[in-house]
Design an enzyme around this catalytic site. Structure first.
Site, PDB file in Angstrom:
ATOM      1  N   TYR A 200      -4.887   1.471  15.662  1.00  0.00           N
ATOM      2  CA  TYR A 200      -3.678   1.588  16.481  1.00  0.00           C
ATOM      3  C   TYR A 200      -3.976   1.531  17.967  1.00  0.00           C
ATOM      4  CZ  TYR A 200      -0.893   2.871  12.432  1.00  0.00           C
ATOM      5  OH  TYR A 200      -0.229   2.842  11.226  1.00  0.00           O
TER       6      TYR A 200
ATOM      7  N   GLU B 241      -4.003  -0.439   7.980  1.00  0.00           N
ATOM      8  CA  GLU B 241      -2.823  -0.016   8.736  1.00  0.00           C
ATOM      9  C   GLU B 241      -2.918  -0.515  10.159  1.00  0.00           C
ATOM     10  OE1 GLU B 241      -1.370   4.050   9.253  1.00  0.00           O
ATOM     11  OE2 GLU B 241      -2.003   4.417   7.193  1.00  0.00           O
TER      12      GLU B 241
ATOM     13  N   GLU C  92      -7.376   8.468   6.648  1.00  0.00           N
ATOM     14  CA  GLU C  92      -7.575   9.039   7.978  1.00  0.00           C
ATOM     15  C   GLU C  92      -8.090  10.474   7.976  1.00  0.00           C
ATOM     16  OE1 GLU C  92      -4.361   8.294  10.678  1.00  0.00           O
ATOM     17  OE2 GLU C  92      -4.573   6.131  10.450  1.00  0.00           O
TER      18      GLU C  92
ATOM     19  N   ARG D 227       0.854  -1.193   0.000  1.00  0.00           N
ATOM     20  CA  ARG D 227       0.000   0.000   0.000  1.00  0.00           C
ATOM     21  C   ARG D 227       0.888   1.241   0.000  1.00  0.00           C
ATOM     22  NH1 ARG D 227      -3.368   2.793   4.885  1.00  0.00           N
ATOM     23  NH2 ARG D 227      -3.982   4.545   3.582  1.00  0.00           N
TER      24      ARG D 227
ATOM     25  N   HIS E  78      -3.063  11.068   1.080  1.00  0.00           N
ATOM     26  CA  HIS E  78      -2.588  10.724   2.423  1.00  0.00           C
ATOM     27  C   HIS E  78      -1.952  11.971   3.044  1.00  0.00           C
ATOM     28  CE1 HIS E  78      -1.188   7.125   4.988  1.00  0.00           C
ATOM     29  NE2 HIS E  78      -0.761   8.185   5.636  1.00  0.00           N
TER      30      HIS E  78
ATOM     31  N   ASN F 105      -7.863   1.477   9.831  1.00  0.00           N
ATOM     32  CA  ASN F 105      -6.531   1.685  10.402  1.00  0.00           C
ATOM     33  C   ASN F 105      -6.719   1.599  11.900  1.00  0.00           C
ATOM     34  OD1 ASN F 105      -5.860   2.338   7.785  1.00  0.00           O
ATOM     35  ND2 ASN F 105      -5.117   4.397   8.242  1.00  0.00           N
TER      36      ASN F 105
HETATM   37  C1  NOJ Z   1      -1.593   6.538  10.565  1.00  0.00           C
HETATM   38  C2  NOJ Z   1      -1.165   7.304   9.377  1.00  0.00           C
HETATM   39  O1  NOJ Z   1      -1.939   6.960   8.266  1.00  0.00           O
HETATM   40  C3  NOJ Z   1       0.300   7.200   9.044  1.00  0.00           C
HETATM   41  O2  NOJ Z   1       0.593   8.231   8.177  1.00  0.00           O
HETATM   42  C4  NOJ Z   1       1.098   7.260  10.324  1.00  0.00           C
HETATM   43  O3  NOJ Z   1       2.452   7.310  10.079  1.00  0.00           O
HETATM   44  C5  NOJ Z   1       0.730   6.086  11.176  1.00  0.00           C
HETATM   45  N1  NOJ Z   1      -0.652   6.204  11.532  1.00  0.00           N
HETATM   46  C6  NOJ Z   1       1.525   5.957  12.466  1.00  0.00           C
HETATM   47  O4  NOJ Z   1       1.249   7.045  13.277  1.00  0.00           O
END
Ligand code: NOJ
Length: 492
Positions: free
Chosen positions: A328, A398, A186, A96, A141, A326
């Site tokens: 995290y 992600e 995002e 990607r 992005h 995505n």
């Molecule tokens: C999400 C983002 O899409 C990416 O650009 C970023 O580096 C990562 N998170 C890690 O923070």
């Protein structure tokens, strides 16, 4: 099913012998990601114009942790062949990456397409395909052409048409070979984080208006780009399109905070998902009400959340072929006490919620970037999506683990293992139609306001070396094994 219950129980107890058969279903696809601004460098070569991030890091170096910029970064503009080699070394099913809008359309508009931009992305796409790696392409992005920001960027309603025009150019140039498109990465970072704090480009502080105007027009931009594909390219190319949302999983700190946690999910996930994925479309009703009440309390005459017309609701509703997630971080949520500071949310305050955010002790404490990782949150988040919207195909576009660097990143491997268990449980226990997993990132890169101080790469990049040498970390070998065996336990 019963086997996986036992396995889940064993995992909870930390017993490894009974988890040895943790496997992904056949055909599950693994990839890794990067984005144009974060890896390409070559910020001003040929006819590329300035993006909002080029301008931001040049104008305000102090905002970046190590005062760095992305003028060269990992130099993928020159080293794309090495990137393709590394992707092949891992055995990735897909890679990607994003197209830099100001590299392809230097004016921001579709009047002129850069030959150099075309050549660069054609080479990258063809190079990947020659190695049997599928390109997954993000159109935008975060690196908006500055020319468009000068006209208001995502707070100008016309951005939706400008973006659709850009998307049309990209689909017509690359659509014969690219079958998975992500329109926007995002939107919450682009709208909420940027306009609530000004610590992200474009550096405009406007929490009451910028955030919500951007929220509306970015959804319309996505929708128009989706419709362009649906109407003009789908029959010919049979590809799929969606938008990549970063979802933060919220859990109530105490039972009494359950409603607030759900309001938080609607605020962060719902504002960018309900208009697209729900049956009725439009803003989540609870959020519409909340923002209207808060706007009136602040003395505004109408809600700061701009309304959709019926036509807009229909334009946006259903503009997806899958959910691009995505994931995290997770947070606990509790109601703020009288007068308590609600601006201290690790990434940005959400005054509209009057909530205080925290974490549970057992979550992985990588508070480098101000957040805590919680592999189970990914599973809960996907279950929430299935319950609230459609039983749709989900692609994790992600997910990653930040640290301070080093080649022996066993902390990252432990995180991946824990995360993969949750994904397998989601697929096999919860019936989630999860088909792809994307590791962020293929290699170290410019991590926005953290500059190069935080590392996510499967490959280490030596930023002091003019050759920007890429070296495999232990996690790269681990991930290659996972891809090869479809199991999670093999660490080589
Ligand atoms: C999400 C983002 O899409 C990416 O650009 C970023 O580096 C990562 N998170 C890690 O923070």
């Amino acid at each position: 099913m019963i086997w996986y219950r036992i396995a889940a129980f064993c995992a909870l107890l930390g017993v490894s012998w009974c988890t040895e058969d943790w496997t992904f279903p056949p055909g599950f696809k693994f990839g890794a990601a990067t984005s144009s601004f974060q890896v390409e460098g070559a910020w001003n070569v040929s006819d590329k114009s300035q993006s909002i991030w080029d301008k931001f890091v040049h104008d305000k170096p102090d905002v970046i942790a190590d005062c760095s910029n992305a003028d060269v970064s990992a130099d993928s503009y020159h080293l794309w062949e090495t990137d393709v080699e590394k992707a092949a070394e891992l055995g990735l099913n897909f890679y990607r990456f994003s197209i830099s809008w100001p590299r392809l359309l230097p004016s921001g508009f579709a009047n002129y397409t850069s030959e150099d931009g075309k050549r660069y992305y054609n080479n990258l796409i063809d190079g990947l395909l020659a190695k049997g790696i599928e390109p997954m392409v993000t159109l935008f992005h975060l690196d908006l052409p500055q020319t468009l920001q000068d006209l208001g960027g995502f707070t100008n309603p016309l951005i939706a048409d400008w973006f659709a025009d850009y998307a049309r150019v990209a689909y017509s140039l690359f659509g014969d070979r690219v079958k998975i498109w992500l329109t926007i990465n995002e939107p919450i970072m682009i709208c909420d984080l940027a306009y609530n704090t000004a610590i992200m480009a474009p550096g405009v502080l406007s929490p009451d208006h910028g955030t919500y105007l951007c929220n509306k027009y970015i959804l319309l931009a996505h929708a128009k780009a989706y419709r362009v594909y649906e109407n003009e390219f789908k029959a010919m190319y049979q590809g799929e399109v969606s938008i990549a949302n970063q979802l933060m999983w919220y859990e109530p700190e105490r039972e009494a905070d359950a409603d607030l946690a759900e309001l938080g999910r609607q605020y962060n996930t719902g504002r960018y998902s309900h208009p697209i994925y729900s049956k009725e479309g439009g803003w989540p009703p609870a959020i519409e009400k909340l923002i209207e009440e808060n706007s009136l309390k602040k003395g505004f005459l109408t809600s700061n959340l701009p309304a959709f017309t019926q036509e807009e609701i229909e334009l946006i509703r259903g503009t997806y072929d899958f959910y691009a997630l995505n994931y995290y971080m997770s947070f606990t949520v509790r109601t703020a006490s009288e007068g308590e500071d609600v601006g201290s949310y690790p990434l940005y305050g959400i005054p509209d919620l009057n909530a205080v955010f925290g974490h549970r002790e057992e979550w992985t404490a990588t508070n480098l970037t101000g957040f805590y990782l919680n592999p189970e949150g990914a599973r809960r988040q996907m279950a929430w999506l299935k319950k609230n919207y459609d039983d749709m195909k989900i692609l994790i576009t992600e997910n990653g683990y930040p640290n301070l660097g080093g080649l022996d990143d066993h902390d990252r491997i432990a995180f991946y293992q824990a995360l993969f268990k949750q994904l397998i449980l989601a697929i096999k226990e919860d019936g989630i139609n999860l088909t792809h997993y994307t590791a962020w990132a293929l290699m170290d890169n410019f991590e926005w306001t953290n500059g190069y101080s935080v590392k996510y790469g499967l490959y280490q990049v030596d930023f002091a070396d003019p050759l920007r040498t890429r070296t495999a970390r232990a996690s790269a070998r681990y991930y290659a094994n996972v891809i090869k065996t479809l199991t999670i336990s093999a660490e080589s």
